[in-house]
Design an enzyme around this catalytic site. Structure first.
Site, PDB file in Angstrom:
ATOM      1  N   LYS A  86       0.872  -1.175   0.000  1.00  0.00           N
ATOM      2  CA  LYS A  86       0.000   0.000   0.000  1.00  0.00           C
ATOM      3  C   LYS A  86       0.914   1.231   0.000  1.00  0.00           C
ATOM      4  O   LYS A  86       1.960   1.231   0.678  1.00  0.00           O
ATOM      5  CB  LYS A  86      -0.853  -0.046   1.268  1.00  0.00           C
ATOM      6  N   SER A 124      -9.765  -1.227   7.299  1.00  0.00           N
ATOM      7  CA  SER A 124      -9.191  -0.929   5.979  1.00  0.00           C
ATOM      8  C   SER A 124      -8.403  -2.064   5.315  1.00  0.00           C
ATOM      9  O   SER A 124      -7.995  -1.932   4.170  1.00  0.00           O
ATOM     10  CB  SER A 124      -8.281   0.292   6.074  1.00  0.00           C
ATOM     11  N   SER A 155      -9.619   1.372   3.225  1.00  0.00           N
ATOM     12  CA  SER A 155      -8.786   2.193   2.381  1.00  0.00           C
ATOM     13  C   SER A 155      -7.732   1.416   1.580  1.00  0.00           C
ATOM     14  O   SER A 155      -7.166   1.954   0.638  1.00  0.00           O
ATOM     15  CB  SER A 155      -8.068   3.228   3.247  1.00  0.00           C
TER      16      SER A 155
END
Lengths: 490, 96
Positions: free
Chosen positions: A79, A178, A154
């Site tokens: 990420k 997330s 996310s």
């Protein structure tokens, strides 16, 4: 390219393919699919290919490394919230569009030692604030199961990439769900470890008391392999627990457990929140199957869990407002020419207003409101008291059960744009994942089934604090029982 | 305190943020909705005498010693405005 870490390791051992050949395949898949999916913010094509060629030679000269190090040559992604020295790290924000890291995050440092291959960085909601990956400065990521729908967030770029076979695994972060919610929306496995298991050093902070890094991957065993490699003490994160790395993969491989060995708790009342009908039906069928297989299932009470979202949306914005005050454009981040502004205050305001998106602004402002003079006790202090009550609910529940089961999300992956202008509706979709963050518990989402419209439904399993071993055994048992093997068309 | 344009402007100023005039009304209505929802916590009886120290974790500390450091160039490499070895900002102290 739906290979697991274990598949790739076996393939290398049998000389079915070399790291450079595998990486080439992943890179072609990314070229083919990612223009639409937008799951990567950057792909390190040349860097990863030349790294893979070096690993080809290492295997040729001595392939015993593949026995001692299962992550050797595994193509993964991160990420875009983890710093990697000399590479750009944007955290999904215009604020950091040109920010070059000058040191490695602990997570990446730990992975680098294993000689896994870094394909690229995954898209994410801006500063990890969102549940759909629509708040990213790089544009939204799509769900490979249905390109009109969001992948969750996310860590939506990580989930979409792994689900579409564009990475074997990715490391994401989970503050209120997330990792687990996007894993659920994309039909893969996502593990949030106990708070303090994994160092947050070099991971761009959102809500420091809740943020935790963890893997998104294809199987529970793969999640164990990755957790084992990224966990462990780090003196550079004062909240990182002084414990050795986990040893979950070896424990799982012993295969000396059965689902019947464990007592499963179901928080029935919490699930009365209005689950999507298909999710409820699929979850109920699983519970029936467990009972008919002789697994002990009991009802549990988490009386204060219904306050989780309200508690979270005080604590997280308060911490975010403080963490994000560092982005003033002086030392790094989006910055205007200081000679063109009236004074320092105008300089800060201009940099921050141009650099942050609306959701980030909203949360910073919510945090500053809740922390402003006269409101601290009513909001932040009260929220922390409720958080303690939620912790105590879980402690009582875990006196009688080993793990807690629920759907990961109350709803199926929603359409792009459906909730973008309704933040509260977006926040409420995290009702089932937030409690584990507040109570610092390890929690995993594994694929349960597909809806009639071919959309993934996720199953969440939450364990006792620091008992990832039991959690992953139960998850592995359920994974075998469920036997989910579908892959997306996208 | 009522949630209105004035409050949102006050909080945005405290946050060193400027909200576009065209978006202010959306911010006001979102703020109102979120704060109303958060008020759910008022229903929770507050029987505890816990104060801040009881609730905020006691984090680990370590000796305040230098373990490694970035070079001056590395520290400055992401700054847009710099002057020699320093970050540059608008002058904050008036000359007498």
């Amino acid at each position: 390219m739906y290979k697991t870490i274990e598949d790739i390791n076996k393939g290398y051992k049998k000389k079915d393919f070399k790291p450079s050949e595998l990486v080439s395949e992943y890179l072609s898949e990314i070229k083919l699919k990612d223009q639409k999916l937008n799951s990567y913010t950057e792909v390190f094509e040349d860097l990863v290919f030349s790294h893979a060629q070096n690993l080809d030679k290492e295997i040729d000269s001595d392939n015993s490394i593949l026995d001692s190090n299962i992550l050797f040559g595994i193509p993964i992604a991160l990420k875009d919230i983890f710093l990697v020295k000399d590479l750009i790290c944007t955290s999904g924000s215009k604020m950091l569009e040109n920010y070059v890291s000058n040191y490695d995050s602990k997570v990446y440092e730990s992975l680098k030692i294993t000689s896994c291959l870094l394909l690229g960085k995954n898209n994410m909601d801006e500063f990890a604030m969102g549940s759909s990956t629509e708040t990213s400065y790089h544009g939204p990521t799509l769900n490979p199961w249905d390109l009109n729908r969001v992948p969750g967030g996310s860590s939506g770029g990580s989930a979409s990439a792994v689900a579409a076979g564009l990475a074997c695994a990715s490391i994401g972060t989970d503050t209120g769900g997330s990792i687990r919610q996007p894993a659920s929306f994309c039909g893969i496995v996502g593990l949030k470890p106990s708070y303090g298991r994994v160092s947050r050093f070099g991971m761009i902070a959102f809500s420091s008391s809740l943020d935790q890094a963890g893997p998104l991957c294809r199987t529970v065993k793969d999640s164990a392999i990755l957790l084992d490699s990224i966990s462990g003490y780090d003196s550079k994160d004062s909240t990182c627990l002084n414990l050795p790395p986990t040893n979950c993969y070896t424990e799982l491989c012993k295969n000396d457990f059965n689902l019947k060995d464990f007592t499963i708790g179901i928080p029935s009342k919490l699930l009365d929140i209005g689950l999507d009908r298909e999710i409820k039906t699929n979850f109920d069928s699983l519970i029936k199957e467990l009972i008919s297989n002789g697994v002990k299932v009991v009802d549990i009470e988490l009386p204060n869990a219904k306050y989780s979202v309200a508690t979270y949306y005080i604590i997280a914005p308060c911490e975010a407002s403080s963490n994000l005050s560092r982005f003033d454009g002086v030392r790094y981040g989006h910055s205007t020419d200081y000679k063109n502004v009236k004074d320092l205050e105008e300089f800060y305001i201009k940099n921050r207003s141009e650099g942050f998106g609306d959701e980030v602004k909203r949360r910073i402002m919510l945090g500053n409101y809740a922390l402003s003079s006269g409101y601290y006790d009513a909001y932040y202090l009260k929220a922390n008291k409720v958080k303690e009550m939620i912790v105590s609910d879980f402690n009582s529940a875990f006196n009688n059960v080993d793990c807690i089961l629920s759907p990961t999300c109350p709803e199926l992956p929603f359409n792009l744009g459906e909730k973008k202008n309704d933040p509260l509706k977006m926040y409420l979709s995290d009702i089932l994942t937030i409690p584990a963050n507040l109570a610092q518990l390890p929690s995993i989402s594994i694929p349960l089934s597909l809806s009639k419209n071919n959309l993934p439904i996720g199953l969440q399993i939450t364990g006792k604090k620091l008992d990832e071993n039991t959690l992953l055994k139960v998850a592995n048992g359920l994974e075998n029982l469920i036997g989910f093997s579908a892959t997306p068309k996208g | 305190m009522p949630v209105d344009k004035k409050l949102v402007e006050k909080i945005s100023k405290l946050s060193r943020l400027n909200i576009d005039e065209s978006k202010i009304n959306d911010f006001v209505s979102n703020f109102e909705e979120i704060l109303n929802y958060i008020d759910l916590l008022e229903q929770v009886p507050d029987n505890s005498n816990q104060n801040e120290e009881d609730l905020i974790s006691d984090y680990a500390t370590r000796d305040d010693s230098i373990i490694e450091k970035l070079s001056n160039d590395e520290v400055l490499m992401n700054a847009k405005n710099k002057d020699g070895k320093f970050f540059a900002v608008k002058k904050v102290i008036d000359e007498e």
